[in-house]
Design a protein around this motif. Structure first.
Motif, PDB file in Angstrom:
ATOM      1  N   ILE A 138       0.842  -1.201   0.000  1.00  0.00           N
ATOM      2  CA  ILE A 138       0.000   0.000   0.000  1.00  0.00           C
ATOM      3  C   ILE A 138       0.873   1.246   0.000  1.00  0.00           C
ATOM      4  CG2 ILE A 138      -1.655   1.348   1.369  1.00  0.00           C
ATOM      5  CD1 ILE A 138      -2.834  -1.428   2.257  1.00  0.00           C
ATOM      6  N   ALA A 139       1.936   1.249   0.800  1.00  0.00           N
ATOM      7  CA  ALA A 139       2.861   2.393   0.830  1.00  0.00           C
ATOM      8  C   ALA A 139       3.519   2.578  -0.541  1.00  0.00           C
ATOM      9  CB  ALA A 139       3.910   2.198   1.918  1.00  0.00           C
ATOM     10  N   GLU A 140       3.912   1.483  -1.174  1.00  0.00           N
ATOM     11  CA  GLU A 140       4.507   1.565  -2.513  1.00  0.00           C
ATOM     12  C   GLU A 140       3.498   2.115  -3.519  1.00  0.00           C
ATOM     13  OE1 GLU A 140       7.710   1.011  -3.701  1.00  0.00           O
ATOM     14  OE2 GLU A 140       8.080   1.095  -1.549  1.00  0.00           O
ATOM     15  N   ALA A 141       2.265   1.669  -3.416  1.00  0.00           N
ATOM     16  CA  ALA A 141       1.213   2.157  -4.321  1.00  0.00           C
ATOM     17  C   ALA A 141       1.013   3.658  -4.160  1.00  0.00           C
ATOM     18  CB  ALA A 141      -0.096   1.410  -4.067  1.00  0.00           C
ATOM     19  N   LYS A 142       1.046   4.137  -2.925  1.00  0.00           N
ATOM     20  CA  LYS A 142       0.892   5.584  -2.683  1.00  0.00           C
ATOM     21  C   LYS A 142       2.048   6.362  -3.290  1.00  0.00           C
ATOM     22  CE  LYS A 142      -1.982   5.448   1.454  1.00  0.00           C
ATOM     23  NZ  LYS A 142      -2.086   5.784   2.879  1.00  0.00           N
ATOM     24  N   LYS A 143       3.259   5.818  -3.196  1.00  0.00           N
ATOM     25  CA  LYS A 143       4.431   6.480  -3.796  1.00  0.00           C
ATOM     26  C   LYS A 143       4.288   6.540  -5.313  1.00  0.00           C
ATOM     27  CE  LYS A 143       7.813   4.978  -0.377  1.00  0.00           C
ATOM     28  NZ  LYS A 143       8.976   4.089  -0.165  1.00  0.00           N
ATOM     29  N   ILE A 144       3.934   5.419  -5.912  1.00  0.00           N
ATOM     30  CA  ILE A 144       3.778   5.367  -7.364  1.00  0.00           C
ATOM     31  C   ILE A 144       2.693   6.345  -7.800  1.00  0.00           C
ATOM     32  CG2 ILE A 144       3.019   3.919  -9.305  1.00  0.00           C
ATOM     33  CD1 ILE A 144       4.316   1.533  -7.767  1.00  0.00           C
ATOM     34  N   TYR A 145       1.578   6.330  -7.102  1.00  0.00           N
ATOM     35  CA  TYR A 145       0.474   7.232  -7.435  1.00  0.00           C
ATOM     36  C   TYR A 145       0.921   8.688  -7.322  1.00  0.00           C
ATOM     37  CZ  TYR A 145      -4.111   9.328  -7.621  1.00  0.00           C
ATOM     38  OH  TYR A 145      -5.191  10.088  -7.983  1.00  0.00           O
ATOM     39  N   SER A 146       1.644   8.995  -6.277  1.00  0.00           N
ATOM     40  CA  SER A 146       2.136  10.359  -6.074  1.00  0.00           C
ATOM     41  C   SER A 146       3.089  10.765  -7.198  1.00  0.00           C
ATOM     42  CB  SER A 146       2.844  10.453  -4.720  1.00  0.00           C
ATOM     43  OG  SER A 146       3.387  11.729  -4.539  1.00  0.00           O
ATOM     44  N   ASN A 147       3.980   9.859  -7.586  1.00  0.00           N
ATOM     45  CA  ASN A 147       4.911  10.146  -8.688  1.00  0.00           C
ATOM     46  C   ASN A 147       4.169  10.385  -9.998  1.00  0.00           C
ATOM     47  OD1 ASN A 147       7.134   9.932  -7.014  1.00  0.00           O
ATOM     48  ND2 ASN A 147       7.530   7.802  -7.546  1.00  0.00           N
ATOM     49  N   ILE A 148       3.141   9.582 -10.254  1.00  0.00           N
ATOM     50  CA  ILE A 148       2.359   9.744 -11.486  1.00  0.00           C
ATOM     51  C   ILE A 148       1.652  11.090 -11.493  1.00  0.00           C
ATOM     52  CG2 ILE A 148       0.311   8.918 -12.737  1.00  0.00           C
ATOM     53  CD1 ILE A 148       1.200   6.058 -11.911  1.00  0.00           C
ATOM     54  N   THR A 149       0.996  11.424 -10.393  1.00  0.00           N
ATOM     55  CA  THR A 149       0.257  12.690 -10.358  1.00  0.00           C
ATOM     56  C   THR A 149       1.204  13.879 -10.374  1.00  0.00           C
ATOM     57  OG1 THR A 149       0.041  12.527  -7.937  1.00  0.00           O
ATOM     58  CG2 THR A 149      -1.814  11.742  -9.271  1.00  0.00           C
ATOM     59  N   SER A 150       2.371  13.761  -9.765  1.00  0.00           N
ATOM     60  CA  SER A 150       3.361  14.839  -9.816  1.00  0.00           C
ATOM     61  C   SER A 150       3.848  15.055 -11.241  1.00  0.00           C
ATOM     62  CB  SER A 150       4.557  14.529  -8.915  1.00  0.00           C
ATOM     63  OG  SER A 150       4.167  14.481  -7.578  1.00  0.00           O
ATOM     64  N   GLU A 151       4.101  13.953 -11.954  1.00  0.00           N
ATOM     65  CA  GLU A 151       4.547  14.036 -13.345  1.00  0.00           C
ATOM     66  C   GLU A 151       3.451  14.632 -14.226  1.00  0.00           C
ATOM     67  OE1 GLU A 151       6.888  14.087 -16.562  1.00  0.00           O
ATOM     68  OE2 GLU A 151       7.536  13.672 -14.525  1.00  0.00           O
ATOM     69  N   GLN A 152       2.214  14.242 -14.008  1.00  0.00           N
ATOM     70  CA  GLN A 152       1.106  14.796 -14.790  1.00  0.00           C
ATOM     71  C   GLN A 152       0.975  16.297 -14.545  1.00  0.00           C
ATOM     72  OE1 GLN A 152      -2.119  12.319 -13.432  1.00  0.00           O
ATOM     73  NE2 GLN A 152      -1.837  10.838 -15.092  1.00  0.00           N
ATOM     74  N   THR A 153       1.135  16.719 -13.309  1.00  0.00           N
ATOM     75  CA  THR A 153       1.074  18.144 -12.977  1.00  0.00           C
ATOM     76  C   THR A 153       2.204  18.897 -13.658  1.00  0.00           C
ATOM     77  OG1 THR A 153       0.064  17.616 -10.840  1.00  0.00           O
ATOM     78  CG2 THR A 153       1.060  19.809 -11.073  1.00  0.00           C
ATOM     79  N   ARG A 154       3.405  18.326 -13.638  1.00  0.00           N
ATOM     80  CA  ARG A 154       4.568  18.937 -14.281  1.00  0.00           C
ATOM     81  C   ARG A 154       4.338  19.125 -15.782  1.00  0.00           C
ATOM     82  NH1 ARG A 154       8.017  16.864 -10.852  1.00  0.00           N
ATOM     83  NH2 ARG A 154       7.952  14.775 -11.730  1.00  0.00           N
TER      84      ARG A 154
END
Length: 159
Positions: A138-154
């Motif tokens: 679950i912690a890994e999933a949150k990291k991956i999700y955060s990285n994806i949304t950060s990249e999309q925002t960028r």
């Protein structure tokens, strides 16, 4: 059927009304913003810790009932159908299951105001292994999700 239909049926089968309400408030399943455990506690007049305990028990009830149904080949019951559906897509015992969990969340739970709140629910339904493995995934999933949304925002900001 989709996740929300399976989940709604499983809730009706396995949970009491108050447990259903708490899950709906916590994950924003009613279309509203997900509430913190403290906020839900205020609604029900109980502590944040008690809300955490109720959520954990509700997750266990759905998963446990589904696993028992699968074990005795009652796979057409709602809790079993939910587990079979989620696990068939995420395939928890294969490599890259955490990435599939995030992908499932993005594709199927996009209507939720905050998808990251649903990751623990999906993780609990998907990973029936030891608690530390489930929490790690679950912690890994949150990291991956955060990285994806950060990249999309960028990407959006750079356009």
């Amino acid at each position: 059927m989709e996740f929300f239909e399976y989940f709604a049926q499983a809730q009706l089968e396995a949970l009491k009304d108050r447990e259903q309400q708490i899950i709906e408030l916590r994950y924003g399943l009613t279309g509203n913003k997900p509430l913190s455990m403290a906020s839900i506690g205020e609604v029900f007049g109980i502590s944040r810790e008690r809300i955490r305990q109720i959520l954990k028990k509700a997750h266990k009830k759905i998963r446990g009932k589904g696993q028992r149904q699968i074990k005795v080949d009652n796979i057409n019951n709602p809790c079993a159908e939910l587990l079979i559906y989620v696990r068939a897509i995420i395939r928890p015992h294969e490599p890259n299951s955490v990435e599939r969990l995030v992908e499932f969340s993005i594709k199927n739970l996009s209507c939720l105001p905050q998808q990251t709140h649903a990751l623990p629910l999906l993780g609990y339904l998907t990973y029936s292994d030891k608690q530390e493995i489930r929490e790690h995934n679950i912690a890994e999933a949150k990291k991956i999700y955060s990285n994806i949304t950060s990249e999309q925002t960028r990407v959006v900001l750079n356009k």
